[in-house]
Each structure stands twice: as C-alpha cells, then as structure tokens.
Scaffold this motif. Structure first.
Motif, mmCIF file in Angstrom:
data_model
loop_
_atom_site.group_PDB
_atom_site.id
_atom_site.type_symbol
_atom_site.label_atom_id
_atom_site.label_comp_id
_atom_site.label_asym_id
_atom_site.label_seq_id
_atom_site.Cartn_x
_atom_site.Cartn_y
_atom_site.Cartn_z
ATOM 1 N N TRP A 298 38.320 34.916 40.215
ATOM 2 C CA TRP A 298 37.792 34.921 39.027
ATOM 3 C C TRP A 298 36.557 35.823 38.636
ATOM 4 O O TRP A 298 36.581 36.287 37.402
ATOM 5 N N ILE A 299 36.270 36.661 39.661
ATOM 6 C CA ILE A 299 35.195 37.714 39.497
ATOM 7 C C ILE A 299 36.143 38.974 38.872
ATOM 8 O O ILE A 299 35.623 39.506 37.906
ATOM 9 N N GLU A 301 38.790 38.644 37.114
ATOM 10 C CA GLU A 301 39.206 38.371 35.970
ATOM 11 C C GLU A 301 37.833 38.407 34.821
ATOM 12 O O GLU A 301 38.032 39.014 33.511
ATOM 13 N N SER A 302 36.710 38.392 35.376
ATOM 14 C CA SER A 302 35.483 38.241 34.475
ATOM 15 C C SER A 302 35.206 39.709 34.299
ATOM 16 O O SER A 302 34.771 40.039 32.941
ATOM 17 N N GLU A 305 37.669 40.932 31.792
ATOM 18 C CA GLU A 305 37.491 40.329 30.319
ATOM 19 C C GLU A 305 36.079 41.171 29.726
ATOM 20 O O GLU A 305 36.318 41.522 28.561
ATOM 21 N N TYR A 306 35.089 41.546 30.562
ATOM 22 C CA TYR A 306 34.152 42.135 30.069
ATOM 23 C C TYR A 306 34.204 43.648 29.315
ATOM 24 O O TYR A 306 33.986 44.129 28.548
ATOM 25 N N PRO A 348 34.982 28.815 36.321
ATOM 26 C CA PRO A 348 36.210 29.944 36.080
ATOM 27 C C PRO A 348 37.271 29.133 35.666
ATOM 28 O O PRO A 348 38.165 28.638 36.862
#
Length: 359
Positions: A298-299, A301-302, A305-306, A348
């Motif tokens: 999830w990191i 993906e985060s 996304e950022y 997440p």
C-alpha cells in the motif's frame, strides 16, 4: 494496482529469469516455450513453491542440462474472478546451491477484445517467486511475421527468420515483475527526461477514439516523466513503453505501463490523466523503491497516488485535483455507511482482491 506473488523469503534468491516464448498469431504459447529460472539457495531445501497462472500446461520441469524434477501444480480460486496457481517443485538431496530450472509449457496466454490482444494474467505467465531485491530478466519471442512482441528492458535484437520474427529484450536492472505486449502495432514516440516514450496501439483496434487520443496520452506520459525526474531523480531505463490492456486494468511494470481502453478513449475514467500519471509513478514507487513484503504494498500505491495528484494539480489546476479527492472521499463515506464502520478505520483499501475479505 500491482499484482504480487508469493514470498520466497529467506529460502532462495532468484538471480535471473529468461523467458523464451514461441507464440502463434493469437498469442498462445506453443511447444518450444521455456522459462529458465536461476536460483541460489540460501539454506538447504528440498522444495520451492512458485506462483503462476493456472493456464500454464507444464509438460516438463528439469535442472538445466540435468534430470527432470517432480512437481505438483495446484490451481484454486479465491473469488470467482480471482484465480491463481501454485507450483511445488521437489529437489533431490545434494542439489547444489546454485541451480537453473527449466520450465517447459504451452498456454493460452492471451485473449482478444476490441481488437486488442491482451494477457489473461499480466504477471503469472511464467512461474516466479517474489524476491525483495529482484532479479534480472531476459525475454525473447518468436512470432509470426508481421507481429511484434514488446518486453521489458532494452531491445537487443530483432531478426526475420523466414515466416517468423524474433524479438530479444534484456533487463539488467533488477525487477520484481515483468510482462509483454503482443500484436500488430502503430507507434507514437517522443523523448522526455532522456527516455524514449513509445505508445504502441493495435493497428486493428476500434481506433476512432484511441487513435485520436494517442498523442495526448503520450504527452501525459512524457510530462509525468519530466516532473518525476525532477522530483525523485532519474530512472535507469532507456525506453518507457505503453500499451493497451483488456478490461479496466491499469498496471505499471519496469519500463512498461499497461493502460485500459477507457484511458485512451477518455470515456472509462473521469480523470484519465491521473491514471496515466499514477502508472508512470510506479517506475519509481515499486520498481525502484519496493515494499519489503506483500503487506507493505500500500505504501507504493500511496506514493504513486501522491505523485499523480501533483501532476493533476499542475496540469489541470487545483480545482480539478480537489474534485478528484472529493470523489474518493464520497466513495469511502458511502462504503462506510454500507459496512457500518467509520471510513477512518479502513486503512489501505484500494488494493484490489487481495484485501476484499478484510472488509
């Protein structure tokens, strides 16, 4: 979203994978297809567990230049739409610490949709162990004359052999995932941040919309490359390829992104430029800086996304970015009402079928 495999952990280190494909005009893997997996055992083992697509019909598995190895292939389904298969390989006592496995198989790897030839399983078309530090990857494909096969890494050779064409790619940077594009393509190219951007679209697709927007997508990829290189530093690839994939899936592989039909025709996503920027960002977040385990994905993906939100804000303005975030917020709050749980407790949640059961 990023497909992830099972963990080899401290049992073995995958050093290199070389996939030699023989494909027919529908993208089906024929006799002569073999994947070579070079592994270093980190401790004495008698077996290894790989993940692969259930579509692989394995005819033989052996040590390179040596005897056949016994194996069991087990397929199962987590959900009606989510399938995977495990390949358990047994090794005789006294097997040396460095080995190369040869996996011979045939498979119906691809399907056709809207004129697009796409992989059924974007990452399971060869057996693999997840490996935290990755592996180098070689790819070659023998295809009917007039077709192309585009892999990750650098194109090192292209030759015509009678009614066949052979494409050879090599990725010397360590990767954790790999895929390929197959078909008859029209290319749109430009250069950004010292990298060639190559958007390859099927020449027989329903191209009224996607051809019209091909240049726009290429410009969005180039813009994201320029921005991220300034933000995060350069990536070690000479080419970033982009192609169509089936359905609504968007994926970021090393030196290659796969975008859905909706992104190209601008009708399947309210913010197609955000989707493009998100997948380009995976060239840094996952392909360069990778999660140690499946549960840390999830990191990546985060961060992707950022990065995509920065692109959305700078290309389309703050109001557009706020509308995008507002849409996500309302999606979460609606789901909160259905599940009778506060959305702040979700954690997440945008990781596809891997986390469906946790909700």
């Amino acid at each position: 979203n990023l497909p992830l495999g099972v963990t080899g952990g401290s049992v073995a280190d995958v050093r290199r994978i070389e996939a030699s494909m023989v494909l027919d005009g529908s993208g089906e893997a024929q006799d002569g297809t073999v994947v070579r997996i070079s592994v270093k055992f980190l401790r004495p083992v008698r077996s290894l567990l790989f993940e692969c697509s259930p579509r692989l019909e394995i005819s033989r598995l052996n040590l390179a230049g040596g005897a056949d190895l016994p194996f069991i292939k087990e397929a199962f389904s987590k959900k009606d739409f989510y399938h995977e298969s495990h390949l358990l390989v047994a090794f005789p006592e006294g097997t040396p610490g460095d080995v190369t496995l040869e996996v011979h198989y045939t498979a119906e790897l691809c399907f056709s949709e809207f004129g697009i030839v796409a992989l059924h399983d974007d990452s399971g078309w060869f057996p693999f162990l997840s490996d935290a530090d990755g592996f180098t990857f070689g790819f070659s494909a023998e295809v009917p004359k007039g077709y192309e096969c585009l892999g990750v890494g650098d194109l090192t050779e292209h030759r015509v052999q009678g009614e066949k064409e052979v494409f050879v790619f090599d990725m010397l940077e360590r990767v954790r995932l790999a895929s390929f594009l197959f078909g008859k393509f029209k290319h749109s190219k430009r250069t950004a941040a010292g990298i060639e951007v190559d958007v390859a679209l099927p020449d027989n697709a329903n191209t009224t919309y996607i051809t019209r927007n091909r240049a726009e997508v290429a410009d969005e990829i180039a813009d994201a490359l320029e921005r991220y290189t300034r933000m995060f530093g350069p990536i070690p690839y000479r080419t970033l390829r982009a192609g169509l994939t089936g359905g609504y899936t968007n994926l970021g592989f090393p030196s290659m992104i796969m975008l859905s039909y909706g992104v190209f025709n601008r009708s399947g996503s309210s913010w197609p430029e955000q989707v493009v920027a998100h997948e380009v960002a995976h060239q840094w977040w996952y392909n360069q800086v990778a999660p140690l385990t499946y549960r840390d994905a999830w990191i990546s993906e985060s961060m992707a996304e950022y990065a995509s939100l920065v692109c959305l804000r700078e290309r389309s303005g703050m109001d557009t970015m706020k509308k995008y975030l507002s849409h996500d917020f309302h999606t979460f709050t609606k789901l909160s009402g259905v599940l009778k749980r506060p959305y702040i407790s979700f954690g997440p949640i945008s990781l596809g079928p891997r986390l469906y059961t946790t909700l």
